[in-house]
Write a protein that holds these residues in place. Structure first.
Motif, PDB file in Angstrom:
ATOM      1  N   GLN A   1       0.822  -1.216   0.000  1.00 40.83           N
ATOM      2  CA  GLN A   1       0.000   0.000   0.000  1.00 40.83           C
ATOM      3  C   GLN A   1       0.850   1.256   0.000  1.00 40.83           C
ATOM      4  O   GLN A   1       0.368   2.343  -0.370  1.00 40.83           O
ATOM      5  CB  GLN A   1      -0.953   0.002   1.210  1.00 40.83           C
ATOM      6  N   VAL A   2       2.130   1.118   0.415  1.00 36.30           N
ATOM      7  CA  VAL A   2       3.056   2.260   0.374  1.00 36.30           C
ATOM      8  C   VAL A   2       3.786   2.283  -0.970  1.00 36.30           C
ATOM      9  O   VAL A   2       3.849   3.322  -1.642  1.00 36.30           O
ATOM     10  CB  VAL A   2       4.076   2.192   1.522  1.00 36.30           C
ATOM     11  N   MET A   3       4.310   1.132  -1.380  1.00 35.98           N
ATOM     12  CA  MET A   3       5.117   1.059  -2.600  1.00 35.98           C
ATOM     13  C   MET A   3       4.336   1.536  -3.822  1.00 35.98           C
ATOM     14  O   MET A   3       4.867   2.261  -4.675  1.00 35.98           O
ATOM     15  CB  MET A   3       5.602  -0.378  -2.818  1.00 35.98           C
ATOM     16  N   ARG A   4       3.093   1.168  -3.903  1.00 39.15           N
ATOM     17  CA  ARG A   4       2.329   1.500  -5.112  1.00 39.15           C
ATOM     18  C   ARG A   4       2.143   3.006  -5.300  1.00 39.15           C
ATOM     19  O   ARG A   4       1.903   3.469  -6.409  1.00 39.15           O
ATOM     20  CB  ARG A   4       0.969   0.806  -5.081  1.00 39.15           C
ATOM     21  N   ASN A   5       2.260   3.787  -4.215  1.00 37.28           N
ATOM     22  CA  ASN A   5       2.096   5.240  -4.326  1.00 37.28           C
ATOM     23  C   ASN A   5       3.160   5.879  -5.207  1.00 37.28           C
ATOM     24  O   ASN A   5       2.951   6.979  -5.726  1.00 37.28           O
ATOM     25  CB  ASN A   5       2.151   5.885  -2.939  1.00 37.28           C
ATOM     26  N   TYR A   6       4.301   5.204  -5.363  1.00 36.61           N
ATOM     27  CA  TYR A   6       5.425   5.794  -6.093  1.00 36.61           C
ATOM     28  C   TYR A   6       5.473   5.377  -7.554  1.00 36.61           C
ATOM     29  O   TYR A   6       6.424   5.732  -8.270  1.00 36.61           O
ATOM     30  CB  TYR A   6       6.734   5.433  -5.379  1.00 36.61           C
ATOM     31  N   PHE A   7       4.438   4.661  -8.011  1.00 32.79           N
ATOM     32  CA  PHE A   7       4.396   4.205  -9.400  1.00 32.79           C
ATOM     33  C   PHE A   7       3.022   4.497  -9.996  1.00 32.79           C
ATOM     34  O   PHE A   7       2.004   4.359  -9.323  1.00 32.79           O
ATOM     35  CB  PHE A   7       4.669   2.701  -9.480  1.00 32.79           C
ATOM     36  N   VAL A   8       3.018   4.893 -11.271  1.00 33.80           N
ATOM     37  CA  VAL A   8       1.767   5.143 -11.980  1.00 33.80           C
ATOM     38  C   VAL A   8       1.676   4.191 -13.167  1.00 33.80           C
ATOM     39  O   VAL A   8       2.516   4.256 -14.081  1.00 33.80           O
ATOM     40  CB  VAL A   8       1.681   6.604 -12.466  1.00 33.80           C
ATOM     41  N   PRO A   9       0.694   3.294 -13.172  1.00 39.39           N
ATOM     42  CA  PRO A   9       0.532   2.370 -14.307  1.00 39.39           C
ATOM     43  C   PRO A   9       0.122   3.110 -15.576  1.00 39.39           C
ATOM     44  O   PRO A   9      -0.474   4.201 -15.517  1.00 39.39           O
ATOM     45  CB  PRO A   9      -0.591   1.421 -13.840  1.00 39.39           C
TER      46      PRO A   9
ATOM     47  N   ASN B   1      -4.168   8.593   3.126  1.00 37.18           N
ATOM     48  CA  ASN B   1      -3.133   8.473   4.161  1.00 37.18           C
ATOM     49  C   ASN B   1      -3.448   7.353   5.135  1.00 37.18           C
ATOM     50  O   ASN B   1      -2.553   6.626   5.576  1.00 37.18           O
ATOM     51  CB  ASN B   1      -2.988   9.796   4.911  1.00 37.18           C
ATOM     52  N   LEU B   2      -4.722   7.204   5.505  1.00 35.63           N
ATOM     53  CA  LEU B   2      -5.107   6.106   6.387  1.00 35.63           C
ATOM     54  C   LEU B   2      -4.819   4.758   5.735  1.00 35.63           C
ATOM     55  O   LEU B   2      -4.343   3.822   6.382  1.00 35.63           O
ATOM     56  CB  LEU B   2      -6.584   6.201   6.755  1.00 35.63           C
ATOM     57  N   TYR B   3      -5.099   4.659   4.433  1.00 36.22           N
ATOM     58  CA  TYR B   3      -4.826   3.408   3.720  1.00 36.22           C
ATOM     59  C   TYR B   3      -3.320   3.144   3.649  1.00 36.22           C
ATOM     60  O   TYR B   3      -2.861   2.023   3.874  1.00 36.22           O
ATOM     61  CB  TYR B   3      -5.414   3.452   2.311  1.00 36.22           C
ATOM     62  N   THR B   4      -2.545   4.183   3.343  1.00 38.45           N
ATOM     63  CA  THR B   4      -1.087   4.022   3.302  1.00 38.45           C
ATOM     64  C   THR B   4      -0.553   3.592   4.658  1.00 38.45           C
ATOM     65  O   THR B   4       0.371   2.778   4.752  1.00 38.45           O
ATOM     66  CB  THR B   4      -0.418   5.337   2.853  1.00 38.45           C
ATOM     67  N   GLN B   5      -1.145   4.102   5.728  1.00 34.86           N
ATOM     68  CA  GLN B   5      -0.719   3.728   7.072  1.00 34.86           C
ATOM     69  C   GLN B   5      -1.069   2.275   7.393  1.00 34.86           C
ATOM     70  O   GLN B   5      -0.259   1.531   7.967  1.00 34.86           O
ATOM     71  CB  GLN B   5      -1.379   4.642   8.097  1.00 34.86           C
ATOM     72  N   LEU B   6      -2.263   1.835   7.023  1.00 38.41           N
ATOM     73  CA  LEU B   6      -2.800   0.571   7.527  1.00 38.41           C
ATOM     74  C   LEU B   6      -2.918  -0.532   6.477  1.00 38.41           C
ATOM     75  O   LEU B   6      -2.932  -1.718   6.822  1.00 38.41           O
ATOM     76  CB  LEU B   6      -4.167   0.808   8.162  1.00 38.41           C
ATOM     77  N   GLY B   7      -3.071  -0.173   5.215  1.00 33.01           N
ATOM     78  CA  GLY B   7      -3.182  -1.171   4.162  1.00 33.01           C
ATOM     79  C   GLY B   7      -4.489  -1.932   4.141  1.00 33.01           C
ATOM     80  O   GLY B   7      -4.566  -3.007   3.552  1.00 33.01           O
ATOM     81  N   ASN B   8      -5.539  -1.395   4.757  1.00 39.08           N
ATOM     82  CA  ASN B   8      -6.837  -2.052   4.778  1.00 39.08           C
ATOM     83  C   ASN B   8      -7.667  -1.550   3.597  1.00 39.08           C
ATOM     84  O   ASN B   8      -8.033  -0.383   3.530  1.00 39.08           O
ATOM     85  CB  ASN B   8      -7.555  -1.758   6.098  1.00 39.08           C
ATOM     86  N   ASP B   9      -7.996  -2.466   2.664  1.00 46.77           N
ATOM     87  CA  ASP B   9      -8.684  -2.073   1.438  1.00 46.77           C
ATOM     88  C   ASP B   9     -10.034  -1.406   1.690  1.00 46.77           C
ATOM     89  O   ASP B   9     -10.499  -0.614   0.869  1.00 46.77           O
ATOM     90  CB  ASP B   9      -8.887  -3.293   0.533  1.00 46.77           C
ATOM     91  N   ILE B  10     -10.665  -1.732   2.803  1.00 43.36           N
ATOM     92  CA  ILE B  10     -11.988  -1.159   3.079  1.00 43.36           C
ATOM     93  C   ILE B  10     -11.925   0.360   3.190  1.00 43.36           C
ATOM     94  O   ILE B  10     -12.916   1.051   2.949  1.00 43.36           O
ATOM     95  CB  ILE B  10     -12.590  -1.776   4.379  1.00 43.36           C
ATOM     96  N   LEU B  11     -10.755   0.892   3.522  1.00 45.78           N
ATOM     97  CA  LEU B  11     -10.620   2.340   3.668  1.00 45.78           C
ATOM     98  C   LEU B  11     -10.772   3.071   2.338  1.00 45.78           C
ATOM     99  O   LEU B  11     -11.117   4.256   2.318  1.00 45.78           O
ATOM    100  CB  LEU B  11      -9.272   2.678   4.299  1.00 45.78           C
ATOM    101  N   LEU B  12     -10.523   2.386   1.222  1.00 47.01           N
ATOM    102  CA  LEU B  12     -10.689   2.996  -0.093  1.00 47.01           C
ATOM    103  C   LEU B  12     -11.944   2.506  -0.798  1.00 47.01           C
ATOM    104  O   LEU B  12     -12.204   2.886  -1.944  1.00 47.01           O
ATOM    105  CB  LEU B  12      -9.461   2.694  -0.973  1.00 47.01           C
TER     106      LEU B  12
END
Length: 282
Positions: free
Chosen positions: A85-93, A204-215
């Motif tokens: 959930q953190v790593m993906r923020n630095y890449f754009v498909p 930011n909550l998702y990046t912190q916790l990685g819980n898909d329900i947050l998005l």
């Protein structure tokens, strides 16, 4: 008549208060984290530029820098590997690429190295080759466990709660205590998870916790529903109403508050907090 300098100062202040303030948050780009790690390992800037221009070649020094960079960004730990959930923020498909997640997952599953430097490096290369383009934007860096402890501790100190309330928190009696909404507000604003200007920051909550329900759209709808129902309420009422109905089940925070209360109480905590059950930290 106001001077030009005064007008400029007022304009600058107005733009500042409309934006989110930094508080306890860190936003950092991949390249900045890479250069920071180069300073830790005393790698010259000209060498760092060569590594970037050559798309991070498989040299031992590069592997050390990549592992350090991923740790620096909160995207890696040696025990559990990548925090996706953190790593993906630095890449754009690419917009037309529908298979990037599958390719990345298969690449990650093929990594068999025990050496932590090579494992972190190969993980990064899986994303670089398969997930998308490495971007230069600053992204939210999640707090580590001890940083969340410190966030809770500082927020308790700022809130200056009575000693008997700290005892209740130390015993785990937190969510229904009347001071809790105000304390939670300090924690969430200071931590970068909520702002008075923009509300809840689910990214930011998702990046912190990685819980898909947050998005999930259901969570966004829940927040919108509470805002509509409580449109005439004060900010704390709307904020805490959203927390209770939409987020509290997915954002584990009470252990950090409980631990912080114990620390503030000090040496007498063992006697006063008979039901204290926190298992993390010291």
């Amino acid at each position: 008549m106001k001077s030009i300098a005064t007008v400029l100062v007022l304009a600058a202040y107005s733009s500042l208060v409309l934006a989110d303030l930094p508080h306890y948050t860190t936003y950092k780009s991949f390249q900045i984290a890479f250069y920071e790690c180069a300073e830790y390992y005393r790698v010259p800037n000209c060498t760092v530029r060569r590594y970037i221009e050559q798309s991070y070649p498989p040299e031992e020094e590069v592997k050390k820098l990549i592992r350090c960079t991923l740790i620096n960004l909160g995207a890696w730990d040696d025990d559990n590997g990548v925090r996706q959930q953190v790593m993906r923020n630095y890449f754009v498909p690419r917009p037309d690429d529908t298979c990037y997640e599958r390719r990345t997952r298969e690449c990650l599953e093929s990594i068999v190295y025990d050496d932590v430097y090579t494992r972190a490096y190969e993980t990064f290369k899986c994303y670089l080759r398969n997930y998308g383009t490495l971007i230069s934007d600053d992204e939210f860096v999640p707090n580590e466990h001890l940083e969340l402890d410190q966030l809770a501790l500082t927020s308790l100190i700022i809130s200056n709660l009575p000693f008997d309330i700290l005892i209740q928190y130390c015993r785990g009696n937190i969510q229904d205590e009347k001071h809790f909404p105000d304390l939670l507000y300090v924690i969430m604003v200071r931590g970068g998870y909520y702002s008075p200007q923009n509300g809840w920051n689910l990214g930011n909550l998702y990046t912190q916790l990685g819980n898909d329900i947050l998005l999930d759209p259901s969570t966004k709808k829940c927040i919108a529903d509470v805002a509509k129902e409580k449109c005439n309420a004060d900010e704390i009422t709307k904020f805490f109403g959203t927390w209770k109905r939409c987020l509290s089940a997915y954002v584990p925070l009470l252990d950090h508050i409980q631990h912080a209360a114990k620390k503030l109480i000090g040496v007498s905590a063992k006697c006063l907090c008979s039901t204290f059950s926190y298992n993390g930290g010291n």
